[in-house]
Write a protein that holds these residues in place. Structure first.
Motif, short mmCIF file in Angstrom:
data_model
loop_
_atom_site.label_atom_id
_atom_site.label_comp_id
_atom_site.label_asym_id
_atom_site.label_seq_id
_atom_site.Cartn_x
_atom_site.Cartn_y
_atom_site.Cartn_z
N UNK A 1 55.55 89.36 5.39
CA UNK A 1 54.72 90.14 4.32
C UNK A 1 53.47 89.99 4.49
N UNK A 2 52.80 91.19 4.35
CA UNK A 2 51.27 91.35 4.39
C UNK A 2 50.58 90.64 3.36
N UNK A 3 49.37 90.40 3.60
CA UNK A 3 48.68 89.56 2.71
C UNK A 3 47.66 90.87 1.63
N UNK A 4 47.59 90.42 0.47
CA UNK A 4 46.85 91.28 -0.37
C UNK A 4 45.42 90.84 -0.23
N UNK A 5 44.30 91.76 -0.20
CA UNK A 5 42.80 91.42 -0.05
C UNK A 5 42.35 92.03 -1.58
N UNK A 6 41.65 91.20 -2.14
CA UNK A 6 40.92 91.44 -3.40
C UNK A 6 39.53 91.26 -3.09
N UNK A 7 38.48 92.24 -2.92
CA UNK A 7 37.29 91.83 -2.78
C UNK A 7 36.39 92.42 -4.11
N UNK A 8 35.67 91.40 -4.47
CA UNK A 8 34.66 91.61 -5.54
C UNK A 8 33.36 91.23 -5.41
N UNK A 9 32.38 92.32 -4.63
CA UNK A 9 31.16 91.90 -4.10
C UNK A 9 30.34 91.42 -5.22
N UNK A 10 29.37 90.49 -5.21
CA UNK A 10 28.65 89.81 -6.13
C UNK A 10 27.66 91.02 -6.37
N UNK A 11 27.40 91.34 -7.83
CA UNK A 11 26.40 92.07 -8.31
C UNK A 11 26.95 93.69 -8.43
N UNK A 12 28.23 94.02 -7.75
CA UNK A 12 28.76 95.17 -8.06
C UNK A 12 29.65 95.45 -9.11
N UNK A 13 30.03 96.65 -9.63
CA UNK A 13 30.99 96.88 -10.62
C UNK A 13 32.39 96.99 -10.23
N UNK A 14 32.59 96.96 -8.93
CA UNK A 14 34.02 97.52 -8.41
C UNK A 14 34.78 96.21 -8.04
N UNK A 15 36.10 96.43 -8.15
CA UNK A 15 36.96 95.34 -7.44
C UNK A 15 37.87 96.33 -6.37
N UNK A 16 37.82 95.77 -5.31
CA UNK A 16 38.73 96.74 -4.15
C UNK A 16 39.81 95.69 -3.76
N UNK A 17 41.32 96.19 -3.97
CA UNK A 17 42.46 95.54 -3.66
C UNK A 17 43.17 96.52 -2.49
N UNK A 18 43.40 95.90 -1.22
CA UNK A 18 44.00 96.71 -0.07
C UNK A 18 45.29 95.56 0.16
N UNK A 19 46.25 96.53 0.57
CA UNK A 19 47.63 95.88 1.23
C UNK A 19 48.41 96.61 1.95
N UNK A 20 48.69 96.13 3.18
CA UNK A 20 49.55 96.98 3.96
C UNK A 20 51.05 96.72 3.71
N UNK A 21 51.77 97.86 3.39
CA UNK A 21 53.35 97.68 3.16
C UNK A 21 54.19 98.39 4.41
N UNK A 22 55.04 97.39 4.47
CA UNK A 22 55.93 97.95 5.60
C UNK A 22 56.92 98.76 5.17
N UNK A 23 56.51 99.89 4.56
CA UNK A 23 57.23 100.86 3.94
C UNK A 23 56.61 102.55 4.18
N UNK A 24 57.34 103.59 4.22
CA UNK A 24 56.58 104.84 4.32
C UNK A 24 55.95 105.21 3.11
N UNK A 25 54.86 105.82 3.51
CA UNK A 25 54.01 106.29 2.35
C UNK A 25 54.82 106.89 1.09
N UNK A 26 55.76 107.82 1.43
CA UNK A 26 56.45 108.69 0.35
C UNK A 26 57.31 107.68 -0.34
N UNK A 27 57.88 106.68 0.27
CA UNK A 27 58.49 105.43 -0.86
C UNK A 27 57.35 104.72 -1.53
N UNK A 28 56.36 104.31 -1.05
CA UNK A 28 55.36 103.67 -1.84
C UNK A 28 54.81 104.27 -2.93
N UNK A 29 54.65 105.67 -2.69
CA UNK A 29 54.08 106.33 -3.82
C UNK A 29 55.32 106.62 -4.87
#
Length: 160
Positions: A1-29
């Motif tokens: 299982x891949x690890x989820x990354x949650x990045x929220x840089x100090x002073x910025x208005x955004x949150x970025x979440x990334x994850x690698x899934x062991x599944x084809x893009x069409x199925x994930x979508x």
């Protein structure tokens, strides 16, 4: 299982979440945008998720409801601004418990070698203060659990 990354840089208005899934893009979508599968992965395990509306098209509306064990209801909603299957979705997100704190969410599904998919979600909030409030609400832990649940469901769907 891949690890989820949650990045929220100090002073910025955004949150970025990334994850690698062991599944084809069409199925994930498809799994991500199917109202029948959303209750199986969206939100914490201890909450029951109901899809009230989910019109996955430009201008379409979505609304999910969480019921907690104490009988409290938590609703989330937004509008789809762009749907480019299976590459990208742009939508708004608002927790109805904190009206006016609308985030603009851009989700991309990148096809990787070996039948894997890189999922990236960038949520942009109207201010650093609103973003901080989202983080303090337990969003990071919730996002990690949600991504774990989606990963588990994708593995199950592939084994069927």
């Amino acid at each position: 299982m891949s690890k989820t990354s949650v990045i929220a840089e100090q002073g910025k208005q955004e949150i970025v979440i990334t994850r690698i899934f062991d599944a084809p893009r069409d199925l994930v979508f498809r799994t991500y945008t199917n109202p029948a599968t959303v209750p199986d992965w969206w939100g914490p395990r201890n909450l029951k998720t109901t899809v009230d509306r989910m019109e996955v098209e430009k201008g379409g509306v979505w609304r999910y409801i969480h019921d907690d064990p104490d009988g409290n209801v938590h609703a989330h909603h937004g509008v789809y601004h762009e749907v480019a299957a299976p590459e990208r979705i742009v939508n708004t997100y608002e927790y109805e418990g904190y009206p006016g704190s609308v985030g603009l969410v851009t989700t991309t599904f990148e096809e990787l070698p070996g039948g894997k998919t890189k999922f990236t979600e960038v949520s942009l909030y109207p201010s650093v203060e609103v973003r901080e409030g989202v983080l303090q609400s337990g969003m990071t832990e919730g996002a990690m659990e949600l991504m774990d649940r989606l990963d588990e469901l994708l593995a199950k769907l592939q084994s069927q």
